[in-house]
Design a protein around this motif. Structure first.
Motif, PDB file in Angstrom:
ATOM      1  N   CYS A   1      59.130  -6.728  14.425  1.00 23.11           N
ATOM      2  CA  CYS A   1      58.213  -5.888  13.685  1.00 23.11           C
ATOM      3  C   CYS A   1      57.672  -5.978  12.545  1.00 23.11           C
ATOM      4  O   CYS A   1      56.425  -5.982  12.116  1.00 23.11           O
ATOM      5  CB  CYS A   1      58.589  -4.397  14.127  1.00 23.11           C
ATOM      6  SG  CYS A   1      58.755  -3.900  15.589  1.00 23.11           S
ATOM      7  N   SER A   2      58.660  -6.565  11.546  1.00 22.26           N
ATOM      8  CA  SER A   2      58.156  -6.785  10.021  1.00 22.26           C
ATOM      9  C   SER A   2      57.473  -8.164   9.923  1.00 22.26           C
ATOM     10  O   SER A   2      56.438  -8.079   9.089  1.00 22.26           O
ATOM     11  CB  SER A   2      59.466  -6.809   9.434  1.00 22.26           C
ATOM     12  OG  SER A   2      59.260  -7.284   7.883  1.00 22.26           O
TER      13      SER A   2
ATOM     14  N   SER B   1      56.390  -1.725  19.614  1.00 24.20           N
ATOM     15  CA  SER B   1      55.304  -0.657  19.390  1.00 24.20           C
ATOM     16  C   SER B   1      56.087   0.353  18.431  1.00 24.20           C
ATOM     17  O   SER B   1      55.387   1.403  17.848  1.00 24.20           O
ATOM     18  CB  SER B   1      54.488  -0.063  20.464  1.00 24.20           C
ATOM     19  OG  SER B   1      55.689   0.965  21.114  1.00 24.20           O
TER      20      SER B   1
ATOM     21  N   HIS C   1      55.354  -9.236  12.399  1.00 24.16           N
ATOM     22  CA  HIS C   1      54.183  -9.011  13.149  1.00 24.16           C
ATOM     23  C   HIS C   1      53.940  -7.389  13.184  1.00 24.16           C
ATOM     24  O   HIS C   1      54.088  -6.765  13.941  1.00 24.16           O
ATOM     25  CB  HIS C   1      54.353  -9.363  14.577  1.00 24.16           C
ATOM     26  CG  HIS C   1      54.573 -10.780  14.837  1.00 24.16           C
ATOM     27  ND1 HIS C   1      53.926 -11.931  14.398  1.00 24.16           N
ATOM     28  CD2 HIS C   1      55.923 -11.287  15.415  1.00 24.16           C
ATOM     29  CE1 HIS C   1      54.508 -12.919  14.680  1.00 24.16           C
ATOM     30  NE2 HIS C   1      55.894 -12.552  15.070  1.00 24.16           N
ATOM     31  N   PRO C   2      53.070  -6.914  12.069  1.00 27.67           N
ATOM     32  CA  PRO C   2      52.922  -5.381  11.946  1.00 27.67           C
ATOM     33  C   PRO C   2      51.649  -5.136  12.787  1.00 27.67           C
ATOM     34  O   PRO C   2      51.711  -3.699  12.958  1.00 27.67           O
ATOM     35  CB  PRO C   2      52.556  -5.003  10.624  1.00 27.67           C
ATOM     36  CG  PRO C   2      52.328  -6.621   9.948  1.00 27.67           C
ATOM     37  CD  PRO C   2      53.160  -7.711  10.754  1.00 27.67           C
TER      38      PRO C   2
ATOM     39  N   GLN D   1      53.994 -12.556   6.782  1.00 23.65           N
ATOM     40  CA  GLN D   1      53.698 -11.784   7.894  1.00 23.65           C
ATOM     41  C   GLN D   1      52.558 -12.436   8.399  1.00 23.65           C
ATOM     42  O   GLN D   1      51.784 -13.108   8.277  1.00 23.65           O
ATOM     43  CB  GLN D   1      53.429 -10.389   7.793  1.00 23.65           C
ATOM     44  CG  GLN D   1      54.443  -9.528   7.079  1.00 23.65           C
ATOM     45  CD  GLN D   1      54.138  -8.040   6.962  1.00 23.65           C
ATOM     46  OE1 GLN D   1      52.966  -7.965   6.304  1.00 23.65           O
ATOM     47  NE2 GLN D   1      55.108  -7.406   6.996  1.00 23.65           N
TER      48      GLN D   1
ATOM     49  N   ASN E   1      57.709   0.138  15.705  1.00 25.57           N
ATOM     50  CA  ASN E   1      57.045  -0.301  14.262  1.00 25.57           C
ATOM     51  C   ASN E   1      56.153  -1.160  14.043  1.00 25.57           C
ATOM     52  O   ASN E   1      55.965  -1.318  12.852  1.00 25.57           O
ATOM     53  CB  ASN E   1      58.492  -0.758  13.682  1.00 25.57           C
ATOM     54  CG  ASN E   1      59.626   0.302  13.618  1.00 25.57           C
ATOM     55  OD1 ASN E   1      59.523   1.398  13.126  1.00 25.57           O
ATOM     56  ND2 ASN E   1      60.910  -0.148  13.935  1.00 25.57           N
ATOM     57  N   SER E   2      55.261  -1.379  15.004  1.00 22.53           N
ATOM     58  CA  SER E   2      54.312  -2.404  14.680  1.00 22.53           C
ATOM     59  C   SER E   2      53.100  -1.317  15.444  1.00 22.53           C
ATOM     60  O   SER E   2      53.223  -1.096  16.498  1.00 22.53           O
ATOM     61  CB  SER E   2      54.389  -3.609  15.618  1.00 22.53           C
ATOM     62  OG  SER E   2      55.320  -4.478  14.777  1.00 22.53           O
ATOM     63  N   GLU E   3      51.837  -1.794  14.855  1.00 19.97           N
ATOM     64  CA  GLU E   3      50.852  -1.196  15.466  1.00 19.97           C
ATOM     65  C   GLU E   3      50.444  -2.125  16.556  1.00 19.97           C
ATOM     66  O   GLU E   3      50.274  -3.335  16.530  1.00 19.97           O
ATOM     67  CB  GLU E   3      49.479  -1.383  14.452  1.00 19.97           C
ATOM     68  CG  GLU E   3      48.335  -0.732  15.013  1.00 19.97           C
ATOM     69  CD  GLU E   3      47.183  -0.895  13.680  1.00 19.97           C
ATOM     70  OE1 GLU E   3      46.093  -0.509  13.935  1.00 19.97           O
ATOM     71  OE2 GLU E   3      47.578  -1.193  12.593  1.00 19.97           O
TER      72      GLU E   3
END
Length: 191
Positions: free
Chosen positions: A150-151, A176, A153-154, A35, A178-180
């Motif tokens: 998203c996985s 957004s 780039h969390p 990641q 699933n990612s901050e």
């Protein structure tokens, strides 16, 4: 602290440093080796400024897990890997800005938009203006692709958030889910 964040401040107030410190914490505490933290900005000049700041905050080892890209570059990554979902062509190409200007010459706005769409759909060629909207379309339409990015780039850091246009915002909003997202902005500097 996980969760979306908006950091507002004027030039030199430390927004980029705060974001890089958050990236460093994410890399050290929560990121898997495959990641990375994604740091998006608008221009290559802004990327150089962020990279200079990163050198003061991140070790080279941590820096390898922080991807600093322009919106165009990131959107093109999405189009290269998944653009076939929207186009009849498996592999996409780019219509260079000068070629787009020649093709557009004499066309009304609606005719140009139709030609851009035809170039993408039939020829598999995208103009720079299509990068963000097409990438956003892919992320909005495909939960599998969205989850993949998203996985990978969390945590996504968005520089100069106040200048984000509607299509770039669609791209960020889709990620957004699933990612901050940490957005950095200065309300006094909107272009």
């Amino acid at each position: 602290n996980a969760g979306h964040m908006l950091v507002l401040g004027g030039p030199g107030s430390g927004k980029t440093t705060i974001a890089l410190l958050k990236a460093r914490r994410m890399v050290l505490e929560r990121l898997q080796p495959e990641q990375s933290v994604l740091f998006l900005s608008f221009s290559n000049a802004a990327i150089r400024r962020i990279m200079e700041s990163a050198g003061n905050v991140l070790t080279s080892e941590i820096g390898r897990q922080v991807e600093i890209k322009t919106y165009h570059s990131f959107a093109w990554d999405i189009l290269q890997s998944h653009g076939y979902l929207l186009s009849s062509q498996r592999k996409l190409g780019i219509v260079a800005a000068q070629d787009a200007a020649v093709i557009r010459a004499g066309l009304e706005d609606d005719a140009w938009l139709a030609e851009e769409d035809r170039l993408f759909q039939e020829d598999g060629r995208a103009t720079y203006d299509q990068f963000a909207p097409r990438a956003a379309d892919i992320l909005e339409r495909s939960a599998v692709v969205r989850d993949c990015f998203c996985s990978a780039h969390p945590l996504i850091l968005v520089d100069e958030f106040q200048d984000t246009d509607e299509d770039q915002w669609r791209l960020i909003r889709a990620l957004s889910e699933n990612s901050e997202v940490i957005a950095l902005g200065d309300t006094e500097q909107r272009i």
